[in-house]
Write an enzyme that holds these catalytic residues in place. Structure first.
Site, short mmCIF file in Angstrom:
data_model
loop_
_atom_site.label_atom_id
_atom_site.label_comp_id
_atom_site.label_asym_id
_atom_site.label_seq_id
_atom_site.Cartn_x
_atom_site.Cartn_y
_atom_site.Cartn_z
N GLU A 54 -15.53 19.39 -10.54
CA GLU A 54 -15.71 20.47 -11.27
C GLU A 54 -14.76 20.95 -12.42
OE1 GLU A 54 -16.64 20.89 -8.48
OE2 GLU A 54 -18.38 21.76 -7.86
N LYS B 262 4.18 7.49 -10.63
CA LYS B 262 3.54 7.80 -8.70
C LYS B 262 4.40 8.26 -8.12
CE LYS B 262 0.46 3.36 -8.95
NZ LYS B 262 -0.10 3.99 -8.99
N ILE C 144 -4.01 -10.68 -21.33
CA ILE C 144 -4.18 -10.24 -19.56
C ILE C 144 -5.74 -10.29 -18.97
CG2 ILE C 144 -3.07 -9.51 -18.14
CD1 ILE C 144 -0.81 -10.40 -19.84
N HIS D 5 -1.37 0.95 -24.21
CA HIS D 5 -1.56 1.76 -24.06
C HIS D 5 -2.03 2.34 -25.61
CE1 HIS D 5 0.25 -0.19 -20.81
NE2 HIS D 5 -0.73 0.98 -19.74
#
Ligand code: GLN
Ligand code: ZN
Length: 755
Positions: A16, A114, A424, A688
């Protein structure tokens, strides 16, 4: 024994939070609707924990995007370029998280990294010289009161100052310049929560499980002596996770803390540390015993044996880390009971905490069903596979002949120009591609129709690549949803959930497959697509596979066998696919290891013996049996591997491509310095972004690369797969890429003839 949770998933049972946030960002919902949904979710989660009987319930673990960012904003660590947009507090927050482009200005987002050894990403706080650290927000106080108003006493949670400093970036400033203000701000937070009547504050300091330098340690001590020395009623819990705190354990005991949270799942030395000396009478040990990262049921017997070794009068039973890293509840899945009963997601882990805590004192109703689970044989192991694994020798992990010899052979058979160009693997996953896959899944179109559609896409893709004169072609990966899920679906041993979403960053969630049993190849997976593409052209078509380490790292692994053994099973399955591709005329095969670095242990001293010493051989196992002429490529989505270059070289691939366009190119110097043998394809443009790189720009990039890399070792390719890009921009970018490569080749030929 009391129980607690380090943090609870915030996205909601049905994602949600993702939905309302994205709706707000599209300006389809109001700020009020967003905050209201946040309030509803928090209340729901608090009640869930209260009803499950959890004693210390976390608050301020909720976030609209990321709790590290929340901490930065609370402390006024907001770079000027965002503050100057003069947006509302909420929109400034989202500008930091996602960038902003509009009438108020144009700024990119804070970088994202990360979070330790997980697939969660945090935003990197940025200090500037002008940053004035102070308590500028109220979120942590508001959420504590909000819970209290619903009758729930909570334990506010905040990222601690030491980890904050270690993870932050400092632009034209140093942490020393902000240290006093930072400590004062944390003192104020402690004081204000104390006045509000909070009984505990949890300070998360996961950075303490890393290798700490003397400077780190004294910084930590300096901060915490100041934070803990003033008189207070509120208790301070210093919480760590993802490993053990061997470098500062004694220091923690000496500090005026009320609770120390240790991870007994990933912390290999936690037990040893605690049992080696007397645990202080005036402190509580928050024992992270229930695994916060994996989805299997806890074995109560094992937990009780462990807890018996701890100073039980002082123990609060906890999760090993925040439950953020597991999905919401097994109740939402459609697995048969026989399977579902082995799983425990966030909600089920609450019950486990309660039941384990009760069973420390006496056996309760939960004990017997739990023990039955671990007595029963869950799966039937594949004996052939076990024999195959047991029979592996050195030879199976070593490709013949050595790199230098086969490299010459490959040059002659493949006959590629210098600076060979390639991609790639994936081409744009257009609406049409996704729609057809969805219709096939729903059986609205049949296999014949779907195959015909994919073949048409492949034929177009091959034709385009021939037209722009790429040298090594691909089929485009149109048949794949995701590089791990696709292989999981085609391998025996994987299970797929319906709603087991885990937050990856912000509003992005992933649904990792579950490795349920022994893994083997059911049938050939990619051969028909690669072979079809190859039938359309005389140029080599590169086969495209995901490597065993990446498949494992992006799944929930088994706990009944080692992840090393699981990875080797996957490696054997992918090896079959490699040999199958080769037998079907594919001369170049790329095996992606996009997630290889992800599970690199947090301590350097563990890198090899705990991980690389089996992860790298697992990759070699995949390709050790191919003919010398077959060229093996691998790909990584990042360029931070200078520190493990020898290991990367030991993968013994012939070519490696990686991200390079956005990173500084010092890696290239390291490649030379360390005598790296594998040929390299450092991405020449950033996929990107929708931006189309001009020919001249690409030529300039290639020239820079040529200054560092010997021409016979250099490949020309984009950064990563093109699946998230649009078709037009992709075609233009690749056209420019092959043009640039051709221009440079001309220059090289002239240079040679002039000499
Ligand atoms: N071959 C995959 C692709 O091109 C690689 C994806 C990745 O590295 N994440 O999409
Ligand atoms: Zn990639």
């Amino acid at each position: 024994m009391k129980t607690t949770v380090i943090g609870f998933p915030r996205i909601g049972a049905d994602r949600e939070l993702k939905k309302i946030t994205e709706s707000y960002l599209r300006q389809e919902s109001t700020a009020e609707e967003l905050t209201q949904e946040g309030r509803r979710l928090r209340k729901f989660h608090w009640q869930l924990m209260r009803d499950a009987g959890i004693d210390l319930i976390p608050s301020n673990d909720f976030s609209f995007y990321d709790t590290t960012l929340d901490t930065a904003v609370l402390l006024n660590i907001i770079p000027q370029r965002y503050a100057e947009l003069n947006l509302s507090a909420l929109d400034t927050y989202f500008a930091l998280a996602r960038g902003y482009q509009g009438s108020a200005g144009d700024v990119t987002a804070l970088p994202m990294k990360k979070w330790f050894n997980t697939n969660y990403h945090y935003l990197v706080p940025e200090f500037e010289a002008a940053t004035q650290v102070k308590v500028a927000g109220t979120k942590i106080f508001d959420e504590y009161l909000e819970a209290k108003t619903t009758g729930i006493e909570t334990k506010p949670v905040i990222l601690g100052p030491f980890t904050l400093i270690k993870l932050a970036a400092f632009t034209n400033t140093t942490y020393q310049e902000h240290l006093t203000a930072l400590i004062t701000a944390y003192q104020e937070i402690i004081h204000r929560l104390d006045l509000q009547g909070a009984q505990w504050l949890q300070l998360d300091e996961p950075y303490l499980v890393k290798d700490l330098s003397e400077e780190d340690r004294s910084l930590f001590l300096n901060i915490y002596q100041k934070l803990t020395n003033s008189p207070r009623n509120i208790k301070l819990l210093l919480q760590t996770y993802f490993g053990d705190v061997r470098d500062v354990y004694e220091d923690l005991l000496a500090l005026n803390l009320d609770g120390i949270g240790l991870d007994f799942v990933e912390g290999k030395q936690s037990l040893e540390l605690v049992t080696a000396s007397d645990f202080p009478e005036d402190k509580l040990l928050f024992a992270g015993v229930i695994n916060g990262k994996n989805i299997w049921r806890n074995n109560y017997q094992k937990s009780i044996v462990l807890l018996d070794k701890l100073p039980s009068k002082h123990v609060v039973l906890s999760t090993s880390c925040s439950l953020l890293h597991v999905p919401f509840s097994v109740e939402q899945e459609e697995f048969p009971v026989e399977i579902a009963k082995h799983f425990s997601f966030a909600k089920e882990k609450l019950t486990e905490l309660k039941e384990v805590a009760e069973n420390v004192e006496q056996e309760t109703a939960g004990w017997e069903p739990n023990q039955r689970l671990f007595r029963e044989k869950r799966i039937v192991e594949k004996t052939i596979l076990a024999e195959q694994l047991a029979g592996l020798t050195e030879k199976d992990f070593q490709r013949q002949p050595e790199f230098k010899k086969r490299s010459g052979l490959q040059k002659r058979t493949l006959n590629l120009p210098v600076l060979p160009t390639t991609t790639i693997g994936s081409f744009p996953q257009t609406r049409e591609v996704k729609l057809n896959r969805a219709r096939f899944k729903k059986q609205e179109i049949n296999d014949v129709e779907y195959t015909a559609f994919l073949k048409e896409k492949i034929a177009d893709c091959v034709a385009f690549q021939e037209e722009i004169e790429l040298d090594v072609l691909v089929h485009g990966e149109y048949e794949r949803n995701d590089m791990v899920e696709y292989f999981g679906e085609n391998l025996e041993g994987f299970l797929f959930s319906k709603k087991a979403w885990v937050q990856s960053y912000g509003t992005r969630c992933v649904k990792p497959p579950i490795i349920w049993s022994d893994v083997s190849r059911k049938q050939s997976i990619t051969v028909k697509w690669s072979a079809y593409a190859q039938s359309l052209t005389n140029k080599p078509v590169k086969g495209m596979l995901t490597g065993p380490v990446t498949i494992l790292n992006w799944s929930f692994p088994r706990e009944d066998i080692s992840i090393k053994d699981s990875t080797l099973q996957i490696a054997l399955a992918i090896q079959e696919e490699v040999l199958d591709l080769e037998a079907n005329g594919i001369q170049i095969i790329q095996i992606d290891e996009a997630a290889l670095r992800e599970k690199l242990p947090l301590r350097k001293s563990d890198w090899y013996k705990e991980y690389l010493d089996w992860a790298i051989p697992a990759f070699r196992l995949v390709h050790s049996k191919v003919a010398p002429q077959t060229q093996i490529h691998t790909h990584m989505c990042y360029s931070e591997f200078a520190d493990i270059l020898p290991a990367i070289d030991q993968m013994d691939a012939d070519v490696i491509s990686f991200e390079a366009s956005r990173s500084n190119l010092t890696l290239l110097d390291d490649l030379i310095a360390q005598n790296f043998q594998t040929a390299v394809g450092p991405g020449v443009y950033d996929i990107h972004s929708p931006r189309i790189p001009a020919v001249k720009e690409l030529e300039a990039t290639i020239k820079i690369l040529l200054e560092k890399i010997p021409v016979e070792k250099l490949w020309i390719n984009p950064d990563c797969g093109l699946k998230t890009r649009g078709e037009t921009e992709t075609f233009e970018s690749l056209t420019n890429l092959t043009r640039a490569a051709k221009e440079i080749r001309e220059v090289l030929v002239h240079a040679v003839s002039e000499n």
